[in-house]
Write a protein that holds these residues in place. Structure first.
Motif, PDB file in Angstrom:
ATOM      1  N   PRO A  41      12.141  -4.811   5.126  1.00 28.61           N
ATOM      2  CA  PRO A  41      11.405  -4.276   3.970  1.00 28.61           C
ATOM      3  C   PRO A  41      11.267  -2.764   4.062  1.00 28.61           C
ATOM      4  N   SER A  42      11.344  -2.137   2.914  1.00 30.64           N
ATOM      5  CA  SER A  42      11.226  -0.683   2.851  1.00 30.64           C
ATOM      6  C   SER A  42       9.765  -0.293   3.056  1.00 30.64           C
ATOM      7  N   THR A  43       9.544   0.754   3.801  1.00 23.14           N
ATOM      8  CA  THR A  43       8.176   1.226   4.044  1.00 23.14           C
ATOM      9  C   THR A  43       7.775   2.325   3.069  1.00 23.14           C
ATOM     10  N   THR A  44       8.700   2.785   2.238  1.00 21.13           N
ATOM     11  CA  THR A  44       8.401   3.821   1.258  1.00 21.13           C
ATOM     12  C   THR A  44       7.803   3.172   0.010  1.00 21.13           C
ATOM     13  N   PRO A  45       6.594   3.574  -0.364  1.00 16.03           N
ATOM     14  CA  PRO A  45       5.992   2.972  -1.563  1.00 16.03           C
ATOM     15  C   PRO A  45       6.706   3.436  -2.827  1.00 16.03           C
ATOM     16  N   VAL A  46       6.752   2.563  -3.804  1.00 17.58           N
ATOM     17  CA  VAL A  46       7.367   2.894  -5.081  1.00 17.58           C
ATOM     18  C   VAL A  46       6.318   3.589  -5.944  1.00 17.58           C
ATOM     19  N   VAL A  47       6.640   4.800  -6.389  1.00 15.25           N
ATOM     20  CA  VAL A  47       5.722   5.589  -7.203  1.00 15.25           C
ATOM     21  C   VAL A  47       6.336   5.737  -8.597  1.00 15.25           C
ATOM     22  N   PRO A  48       5.625   5.305  -9.645  1.00 14.98           N
ATOM     23  CA  PRO A  48       6.176   5.458 -10.994  1.00 14.98           C
ATOM     24  C   PRO A  48       6.283   6.931 -11.376  1.00 14.98           C
ATOM     25  N   ALA A  49       7.275   7.233 -12.186  1.00 12.47           N
ATOM     26  CA  ALA A  49       7.474   8.609 -12.636  1.00 12.47           C
ATOM     27  C   ALA A  49       6.321   9.015 -13.547  1.00 12.47           C
ATOM     28  N   LYS A  50       5.872  10.238 -13.412  1.00 11.91           N
ATOM     29  CA  LYS A  50       4.789  10.749 -14.249  1.00 11.91           C
ATOM     30  C   LYS A  50       5.381  11.345 -15.519  1.00 11.91           C
TER      31      LYS A  50
END
Length: 72
Positions: free
Chosen positions: A8-17
């Motif tokens: 699993p990826s440890t980088t959180p998914v951040v929605p584009a602003k």
């Protein structure tokens, strides 16, 4: 044949602003367009008629009934 799952990826998914200043002109445009459409469907051929004759009334007659506006 063995299949291995990726870790699993440890980088959180951040929605584009999306800045509000980019949305505001389109929101105003769509709002005005909807108000004009609502006027022609709901109020044209009434006391505040802009277009003379029965053409607009006949074009939006079914939409008037669908939205609950009386016209007869």
């Amino acid at each position: 044949m063995a299949q291995h799952a990726a870790p699993p990826s440890t980088t959180p998914v951040v929605p584009a602003k999306l800045p509000l200043k980019d949305i505001a002109p389109w929101a105003v445009f769509v709002g005005v367009l909807m108000l004009v459409l609502l006027y022609f469907v709901g109020a044209e051929q009434g006391a505040t008629s802009v277009v003379s004759g029965e053409n607009v009334h006949e074009w939006v007659h079914d939409a008037r009934h669908l939205l609950g506006f009386p016209c007869h």
